[in-house]
Design an enzyme around this catalytic site. Structure first.
Site, short mmCIF file in Angstrom:
data_model
loop_
_atom_site.label_atom_id
_atom_site.label_comp_id
_atom_site.label_asym_id
_atom_site.label_seq_id
_atom_site.Cartn_x
_atom_site.Cartn_y
_atom_site.Cartn_z
N LYS A 233 -95.45 46.43 -16.77
CA LYS A 233 -95.70 46.41 -15.71
C LYS A 233 -96.36 45.01 -15.00
CE LYS A 233 -96.26 49.38 -12.10
NZ LYS A 233 -95.64 50.96 -12.16
N ASP B 187 -93.12 49.04 -6.85
CA ASP B 187 -94.43 49.89 -6.86
C ASP B 187 -95.24 49.56 -5.71
OD1 ASP B 187 -95.83 51.72 -9.28
OD2 ASP B 187 -97.65 50.32 -8.33
P1 NDP Z 1 -96.25 52.40 -1.30
O1 NDP Z 1 -96.73 51.00 -1.40
O2 NDP Z 1 -95.03 52.59 -0.78
O3 NDP Z 1 -97.32 53.45 -0.69
C1 NDP Z 1 -98.60 53.53 -1.21
C2 NDP Z 1 -99.47 54.54 -0.38
O4 NDP Z 1 -100.76 54.76 -0.86
C3 NDP Z 1 -99.63 53.80 0.79
O5 NDP Z 1 -99.95 54.86 2.01
C4 NDP Z 1 -101.35 53.21 0.82
O6 NDP Z 1 -101.81 53.41 2.00
C5 NDP Z 1 -101.89 54.19 -0.23
N1 NDP Z 1 -102.79 53.63 -1.18
C6 NDP Z 1 -102.54 52.68 -1.80
N2 NDP Z 1 -103.66 52.17 -2.58
C7 NDP Z 1 -104.53 53.05 -1.91
C8 NDP Z 1 -106.17 52.86 -2.36
N3 NDP Z 1 -106.52 52.13 -3.24
N4 NDP Z 1 -106.69 53.84 -1.55
C9 NDP Z 1 -105.82 54.78 -0.91
N5 NDP Z 1 -104.76 54.77 -0.58
C10 NDP Z 1 -104.11 53.78 -1.10
O7 NDP Z 1 -96.34 52.62 -2.86
P2 NDP Z 1 -95.42 53.82 -3.40
O8 NDP Z 1 -95.32 55.28 -2.64
O9 NDP Z 1 -94.32 53.25 -4.27
O10 NDP Z 1 -96.59 54.23 -4.91
C11 NDP Z 1 -97.57 55.27 -4.89
C12 NDP Z 1 -97.85 55.60 -6.17
O11 NDP Z 1 -96.72 56.08 -6.80
C13 NDP Z 1 -98.53 54.71 -7.18
O12 NDP Z 1 -99.34 55.24 -7.93
C14 NDP Z 1 -97.43 54.23 -7.64
O13 NDP Z 1 -97.74 53.56 -9.13
C15 NDP Z 1 -96.63 55.58 -8.24
N6 NDP Z 1 -95.29 55.28 -8.55
C16 NDP Z 1 -94.30 54.67 -7.67
C17 NDP Z 1 -93.08 54.70 -8.00
C18 NDP Z 1 -92.05 54.29 -6.98
O14 NDP Z 1 -90.70 54.07 -7.64
N7 NDP Z 1 -92.33 53.47 -5.94
C19 NDP Z 1 -92.56 55.30 -9.28
C20 NDP Z 1 -93.52 56.22 -10.09
C21 NDP Z 1 -94.89 56.26 -9.56
P3 NDP Z 1 -102.08 51.75 2.55
O15 NDP Z 1 -100.84 51.25 3.06
O16 NDP Z 1 -103.36 51.73 3.48
O17 NDP Z 1 -102.46 50.62 1.40
O1 2IT Z 2 -94.61 53.89 -12.10
C1 2IT Z 2 -93.32 53.60 -12.11
O2 2IT Z 2 -92.73 54.64 -12.66
C2 2IT Z 2 -92.82 52.86 -10.99
N1 2IT Z 2 -93.22 52.14 -10.25
C3 2IT Z 2 -91.13 52.58 -11.27
C4 2IT Z 2 -90.80 51.50 -12.29
C5 2IT Z 2 -89.25 51.23 -12.26
O3 2IT Z 2 -88.82 50.35 -13.21
O4 2IT Z 2 -88.34 51.98 -11.36
#
Ligand code: NDP
Ligand code: 2IT
Length: 466
Positions: A145, A185
């Site tokens: 990461k 992420d």
């Molecule tokens: P994005 O940046 O697209 O969206 C994140 C969302 O979560 C936003 O709405 C953001 O609000 C909110 N958020 C982030 N930090 C905080 C916080 N500290 N408190 C409250 N709200 C928060 O990210 P993703 O959707 O990609 O990721 C969301 C989660 O999913 C994370 O935990 C990530 O690690 C996990 N994940 C993502 C993957 C991927 O492929 N993208 C794969 C697997 C897991 P704001 O805009 O106000 O910051």
């Molecule tokens: O937390 C996760 O699994 C991700 N943000 C996706 C990682 C990836 O390499 O696609």
């Protein structure tokens, strides 16, 4: 003479007598002493070690190779300053990191997070989790990461581009299609991956699959943007099926309004469920009877240009916005799908969910539930899927993107979606295999941790002390 030599060699190869059992609590106490002030890292390690303690101790060869330390401590960490120019010509400085946790079963693989909260503890927890998650996908990917405390919020497109280029000018030597393959992420989507990949390509002078989550026109995979949210819904469907239930008609509370939350919502609505909440770090919007397609399309559009959830009631006055609140205590739901960030469901949130009748929690985010919340869910014997199983569809589809890039081919959306389906089903089966308790309850935390651990541990054993 030959006999003595054979005897000597046999003796050398024989594992030493196993005298001590691994105690998760002692290993964690030692890690806390050696790496203080890293609470998220300690939390993630504690959950895994507690789950695998008995499996580890039944196989003394693991401890003969002191596997536990080598599994908990990342292979290496890169930390660097990222200096970049903002639109006013002012020099800005952020920190950049890449944690390469483990590459026993494939090249390091995992996302990049840009958020003001990013620090070593958060990235170590995420890289540790990623190792087990990637193992569960059955694809050849190790765990890593990276990220920065740079916040993309309020930055212009050009500022984002200059930051991404400065970040990669430091990191490019450490990554590559067979070395370490980053992706998105929090705060990193297709735009940021495009800028980072572009600069990597320039520095490395190669056009390879060194990143996933790329644009479709330059090696990206269909369904990768949707994959984490869709995959979580497929996992949820498998869990519900164990109790003869389906998504149709269920009320689902979703947190976040980013990549994962929005594609989760889209799929839940397609499956006939009602999504009753979406949120951002400012607050939560509640839709007691579920968002309509029109409302969802508006939120999707709003979020694509950086809009905030507080703007939603301006367009739809029937939707109420709750400033500074998370969804869990605001509305009763059947199912919760936390999809924002770590530790966003605490003990009292878990209590409220259970009292409201919630019978399934499927985590889109990484480690969104605190240990107290996890205990409450498991004690109540509800369906509870930890992120490393339920959100593995994102990285699994990244693995499929890597496979397509290696073949210099692209598969159809149907083909990728079918593979994603199969992978999520397989992860669910693995969790049931290793997590089923005597009374039939499936402890998905234990199932995911044990299944993820065994594959990595056996590969590490076979490769010697590295
Ligand atoms: P994005 O940046 O697209 O969206 C994140 C969302 O979560 C936003 O709405 C953001 O609000 C909110 N958020 C982030 N930090 C905080 C916080 N500290 N408190 C409250 N709200 C928060 O990210 P993703 O959707 O990609 O990721 C969301 C989660 O999913 C994370 O935990 C990530 O690690 C996990 N994940 C993502 C993957 C991927 O492929 N993208 C794969 C697997 C897991 P704001 O805009 O106000 O910051
Ligand atoms: O937390 C996760 O699994 C991700 N943000 C996706 C990682 C990836 O390499 O696609």
């Amino acid at each position: 003479m030959t006999f003595i030599l054979v005897f000597f060699v046999t003796l050398q190869n024989k594992p030493q007598k196993h005298t001590q059992l691994m105690k998760a609590s002692e290993v964690i106490a030692d890690l806390k002493r050696r790496f203080p002030n890293q609470p998220e890292y300690h939390q993630a390690v504690e959950e895994v070690l507690t789950s695998i303690e008995d499996v580890y101790n039944r196989n003394p060869q693991y401890d003969d190779y002191n596997l536990i330390d080598r599994l908990c401590i990342p292979d290496r960490i890169f930390a660097f300053r990222v200096s970049w120019l903002d639109d006013k010509g002012k020099v800005r400085n952020n920190m950049g990191y890449r944690v390469q946790h483990n590459n026993a079963i494939g090249p390091y693989k995992g996302g990049i997070r840009f958020h003001s909260s990013v620090n070593i503890s958060i990235l170590k927890f995420l890289a540790f989790e990623q190792t087990f998650k990637n193992s569960l996908t059955t694809l050849a990917m190790g765990g890593a990461k990276g990220g920065s405390d740079f916040s993309p919020r309020g930055k212009s497109d050009k500022e984002i581009m200059r930051f991404c280029q400065a970040f990669i000018s430091e990191l490019w030597r450490q990554i590559g299609p067979d070395t370490d393959v980053p992706a998105g992420d929090i705060g990193v989507g297709a735009r940021e991956v495009g800028y980072m990949y572009g600069y990597y390509k320039k520095m490395a002078r190669e056009f390879t699959g060194a990143f996933t989550g790329k644009g479709l026109g330059f090696g990206g995979s269909l369904i990768r943007p949707e994959a984490t949210g869709y995959g979580n819904c497929y996992f949820l469907q498998s869990m519900l099926a164990t109790r003869g239930l389906e998504v149709k008609g269920k009320k689902v509370a979703v947190s976040g309004a980013g990549n994962v939350a929005l594609y989760t919502t889209k799929k839940i609505m397609e499956l006939g469920g009602k999504v009753v909440s979406l949120s951002d770090s400012g607050g939560t919007v509640i839709a007691p009877e579920g968002f309509t397609k029109e409302q969802f399309d508006y939120i999707f559009e709003l979020k694509s240009y950086g809009g905030r959830m507080y703007e939603v009631p301006e367009k739809f006055p029937e939707l109420k916005y709750y400033e500074g609140q998370r969804p869990w205590k605001l509305i009763k739901c059947d199912i919760a799908m936390p999809s924002a960030t770590q530790n966003e469901i605490d003990g009292s949130d878990a209590e409220a969910l259970l009292q409201g009748g919630c019978f399934a929690v499927s985590e889109g985010a990484n480690m969104p539930s605190t240990p107290e919340a996890v205990h409450k869910f498991i004690d109540a014997k509800i369906l509870y899927a930890p992120g490393k199983a339920a959100n593995a569809g994102g990285v699994a589809t990244s693995g499929l993107e890597m496979a397509q890039n290696s073949q210099k081919l692209s598969w159809s959306a149907e083909e990728v979606d079918q593979k994603l389906h199969d992978i999520m089903k397989n992860i669910h089966e693995k969790c049931v295999e290793y997590g089923k308790e005597k009374d039939g309850y499936v402890n998905y935390v234990r199932g995911a941790n044990v299944a993820g651990f065994i594959k990595v541990a056996d590969a590490m054993m076979a490769q010697g002390v590295l």
